[in-house]
Write a protein that holds these residues in place. Structure first.
Motif, PDB file in Angstrom:
ATOM      1  N   SER A 178       0.863  -1.171   0.000  1.00 32.07           N
ATOM      2  CA  SER A 178       0.000   0.000   0.000  1.00 32.07           C
ATOM      3  C   SER A 178       0.906   1.230   0.000  1.00 32.07           C
ATOM      4  CB  SER A 178      -0.941   0.000   1.201  1.00 32.07           C
ATOM      5  OG  SER A 178      -1.784   1.128   1.158  1.00 32.07           O
ATOM      6  N   VAL A 223       0.198  -7.640  -5.144  1.00 34.64           N
ATOM      7  CA  VAL A 223      -0.941  -6.734  -5.249  1.00 34.64           C
ATOM      8  C   VAL A 223      -0.514  -5.369  -4.719  1.00 34.64           C
ATOM      9  CG1 VAL A 223      -3.291  -6.257  -4.451  1.00 34.64           C
ATOM     10  CG2 VAL A 223      -2.593  -8.615  -4.947  1.00 34.64           C
ATOM     11  N   ALA A 247      -2.190  -2.455  -3.436  1.00 37.59           N
ATOM     12  CA  ALA A 247      -3.526  -2.129  -2.923  1.00 37.59           C
ATOM     13  C   ALA A 247      -3.487  -0.767  -2.256  1.00 37.59           C
ATOM     14  CB  ALA A 247      -3.987  -3.210  -1.950  1.00 37.59           C
ATOM     15  N   ASN A 254     -10.586  -0.074  -0.764  1.00 34.27           N
ATOM     16  CA  ASN A 254     -11.458  -1.086  -1.372  1.00 34.27           C
ATOM     17  C   ASN A 254     -10.665  -2.202  -2.027  1.00 34.27           C
ATOM     18  OD1 ASN A 254     -13.942  -0.166  -0.551  1.00 34.27           O
ATOM     19  ND2 ASN A 254     -14.191   1.200  -2.310  1.00 34.27           N
ATOM     20  N   THR A 255      -9.495  -1.887  -2.563  1.00 29.34           N
ATOM     21  CA  THR A 255      -8.642  -2.917  -3.150  1.00 29.34           C
ATOM     22  C   THR A 255      -8.149  -3.869  -2.059  1.00 29.34           C
ATOM     23  OG1 THR A 255      -7.944  -1.320  -4.814  1.00 29.34           O
ATOM     24  CG2 THR A 255      -6.635  -3.320  -4.624  1.00 29.34           C
ATOM     25  N   LYS A 256      -7.787  -3.329  -0.915  1.00 31.14           N
ATOM     26  CA  LYS A 256      -7.365  -4.166   0.212  1.00 31.14           C
ATOM     27  C   LYS A 256      -8.509  -5.090   0.629  1.00 31.14           C
ATOM     28  CE  LYS A 256      -4.509  -0.457   2.142  1.00 31.14           C
ATOM     29  NZ  LYS A 256      -4.857   0.555   1.149  1.00 31.14           N
ATOM     30  N   ARG A 292     -11.265  -6.064  -1.141  1.00 25.33           N
ATOM     31  CA  ARG A 292     -11.704  -7.003  -2.176  1.00 25.33           C
ATOM     32  C   ARG A 292     -10.652  -8.039  -2.552  1.00 25.33           C
ATOM     33  NH1 ARG A 292     -13.244  -3.280  -6.577  1.00 25.33           N
ATOM     34  NH2 ARG A 292     -13.698  -1.546  -5.230  1.00 25.33           N
ATOM     35  N   LEU A 293      -9.413  -7.609  -2.723  1.00 29.01           N
ATOM     36  CA  LEU A 293      -8.403  -8.534  -3.237  1.00 29.01           C
ATOM     37  C   LEU A 293      -7.589  -9.242  -2.166  1.00 29.01           C
ATOM     38  CD1 LEU A 293      -6.951  -6.605  -6.314  1.00 29.01           C
ATOM     39  CD2 LEU A 293      -8.729  -8.355  -6.252  1.00 29.01           C
TER      40      LEU A 293
END
Length: 164
Positions: free
Chosen positions: A34, A58, A60, A64-66, A68-69
């Motif tokens: 991140s 990833v 992130a 939201n990326t954190k 969802r993924l």
């Protein structure tokens, strides 16, 4: 030589050493970033023979990326718990052997009640996850560089432990 250049050289050397250790152990290494926004992945991908041991990761940056993924619990994300969830999430989703994750506040101002320079790093394997917290000082660029350096150091250490 500037501090930033010296740090970049250390990062390059750590990535090279991580590659040697991962190759020798036939381990796949992955990242969940991140705060560092790909700085760690960039260093690992540039290391010799990285296609044999670096599984990717990833980036992130948005929460939201954190969620969802990486399977991070919704809510505040500047925490050791979030770093741990990111490390586990990327390890499981890619099916790797070792992971590292970084989340924190680059600055210049505070976020989620934490001052700039607050950083959480987790390293994980299939057996364990360890989380470290730091309070770095300096510019946002300094915080990112120091975070990448510490993350790679912890990644090297977990690979050395795996070897013994």
């Amino acid at each position: 030589m500037s501090d930033a250049q010296e740090r970049d050289d250390q990062i390059t050397e750590l990535a090279r050493r991580i590659g040697q250790l991962a190759s020798a152990d036939r381990s796949t290494v992955v990242v969940a970033e991140s705060l560092t926004a790909g700085r760690i992945a960039q260093a690992l991908g540039a290391a010799p023979a990285s296609s044999g041991w670096f599984g990717g990761g990833v980036i992130a940056y948005q929460n939201n990326t954190k969620f969802r993924l990486l399977g991070v619990n919704p809510g505040p994300v500047i925490s050791g718990e979030c770093a741990e969830q990111m490390a586990k999430g990327v390890l499981e989703s890619i099916g790797a052997d070792v992971s590292v994750s970084v989340i924190g506040v680059g600055g210049p101002g505070p976020e989620e009640g934490y001052p700039a320079g607050t950083v959480f790093i987790s390293v994980g394997s299939r057996c364990t996850v360890r989380t470290f917290s730091y309070a770095f000082s300096g510019s946002p660029e300094d915080v990112v560089g120091l975070s990448a350096l510490r993350a790679l150091t912890h990644l090297k250490d977990i690979l050395l432990e795996k070897d013994s």
